[in-house]
Design a protein around this motif. Structure first.
Motif, PDB file in Angstrom:
ATOM      1  N   LYS A   1       0.844  -1.204   0.000  1.00  0.00           N
ATOM      2  CA  LYS A   1       0.000   0.000   0.000  1.00  0.00           C
ATOM      3  C   LYS A   1       0.878   1.253   0.000  1.00  0.00           C
ATOM      4  O   LYS A   1       0.537   2.272   0.604  1.00  0.00           O
ATOM      5  CB  LYS A   1      -0.923  -0.010   1.220  1.00  0.00           C
TER       6      LYS A   1
ATOM      7  N   ASN B   1      -2.116  -0.513   8.025  1.00  0.00           N
ATOM      8  CA  ASN B   1      -2.780  -1.821   8.086  1.00  0.00           C
ATOM      9  C   ASN B   1      -3.639  -1.959   9.337  1.00  0.00           C
ATOM     10  O   ASN B   1      -4.771  -2.441   9.259  1.00  0.00           O
ATOM     11  CB  ASN B   1      -1.759  -2.954   8.057  1.00  0.00           C
TER      12      ASN B   1
ATOM     13  N   SER C   1      -4.900   0.406  11.235  1.00  0.00           N
ATOM     14  CA  SER C   1      -6.015   1.355  11.261  1.00  0.00           C
ATOM     15  C   SER C   1      -7.156   0.867  10.376  1.00  0.00           C
ATOM     16  O   SER C   1      -8.315   1.034  10.711  1.00  0.00           O
ATOM     17  CB  SER C   1      -5.567   2.752  10.823  1.00  0.00           C
ATOM     18  N   LYS C   2      -6.840   0.238   9.259  1.00  0.00           N
ATOM     19  CA  LYS C   2      -7.869  -0.306   8.365  1.00  0.00           C
ATOM     20  C   LYS C   2      -8.598  -1.454   9.062  1.00  0.00           C
ATOM     21  O   LYS C   2      -9.792  -1.615   8.905  1.00  0.00           O
ATOM     22  CB  LYS C   2      -7.250  -0.786   7.058  1.00  0.00           C
ATOM     23  N   LYS C   3      -7.867  -2.253   9.824  1.00  0.00           N
ATOM     24  CA  LYS C   3      -8.476  -3.380  10.530  1.00  0.00           C
ATOM     25  C   LYS C   3      -9.463  -2.867  11.586  1.00  0.00           C
ATOM     26  O   LYS C   3     -10.564  -3.373  11.717  1.00  0.00           O
ATOM     27  CB  LYS C   3      -7.394  -4.241  11.174  1.00  0.00           C
TER      28      LYS C   3
ATOM     29  N   THR D   1     -11.023   0.029  11.603  1.00  0.00           N
ATOM     30  CA  THR D   1     -12.149   0.626  10.903  1.00  0.00           C
ATOM     31  C   THR D   1     -13.120  -0.443  10.446  1.00  0.00           C
ATOM     32  O   THR D   1     -14.330  -0.314  10.565  1.00  0.00           O
ATOM     33  CB  THR D   1     -11.661   1.460   9.711  1.00  0.00           C
ATOM     34  N   ALA D   2     -12.586  -1.537   9.914  1.00  0.00           N
ATOM     35  CA  ALA D   2     -13.432  -2.645   9.430  1.00  0.00           C
ATOM     36  C   ALA D   2     -14.220  -3.260  10.584  1.00  0.00           C
ATOM     37  O   ALA D   2     -15.383  -3.615  10.429  1.00  0.00           O
ATOM     38  CB  ALA D   2     -12.571  -3.695   8.736  1.00  0.00           C
TER      39      ALA D   2
END
Length: 143
Positions: free
Chosen positions: A85, A132, A134-136, A138-139
């Motif tokens: 990313k 990575n 932070s995306k987890k 958020t999900a």
């Protein structure tokens, strides 16, 4: 403590753990590329002690933390560190010098005799982990 996982399946049930496969690749290269891959691996471990090592795509070292951080490919002329990313990461030191036109990935090509800004590389690793994780989070919130 560095973590490793072993993906199991019919084809690789008896395969060595990913960390041993990466050790083998470094030794097998036996030249500046092996030394550089080993140095990069050490910097990744220093930057993220919880990194997980994988061995994917028929022989590519991969470092993960809640998703892929980067891969470490070796070619005749370069050691390529590809950030999954990378386009989403700040790179104030200008380490990214390859795959600059892509929408997602960015890479660092290191040639024989070149050095890498270790402090900047560690900062990129930490930024990739932060992205990575932070995306987890958020999900999980939206689930």
């Amino acid at each position: 403590m560095m973590k490793t996982t072993k993906k199991t399946g019919a084809k690789d049930a008896n395969a060595a753990p990913p960390s041993k496969m990466i050790d083998g690749r470094i030794k097998e290269l036996g030249d500046w590329r092996g030394e550089m891959l080993g140095r990069i691996r050490g910097l990744i471990r220093e930057a993220d002690p919880d990194v997980v090592e994988e061995w994917k795509w028929r022989g590519v070292p991969v470092w993960e933390h809640d998703g892929i951080i980067c891969t470490g490919e070796t070619y005749k002329e370069v050691v390529k560190l590809t950030f999954a990313k990378g386009a989403a990461l700040e790179d104030p030191s200008g380490l990214f010098n390859s795959s600059l036109d892509g929408n997602v990935r960015r890479a660092i090509d290191i040639r024989e005799g070149e050095t890498i800004n270790e402090k900047a590389l560690k900062a990129l690793i930490r930024a990739a982990v932060k992205l990575n994780t932070s995306k987890k989070k958020t999900a999980k919130r939206s689930a």
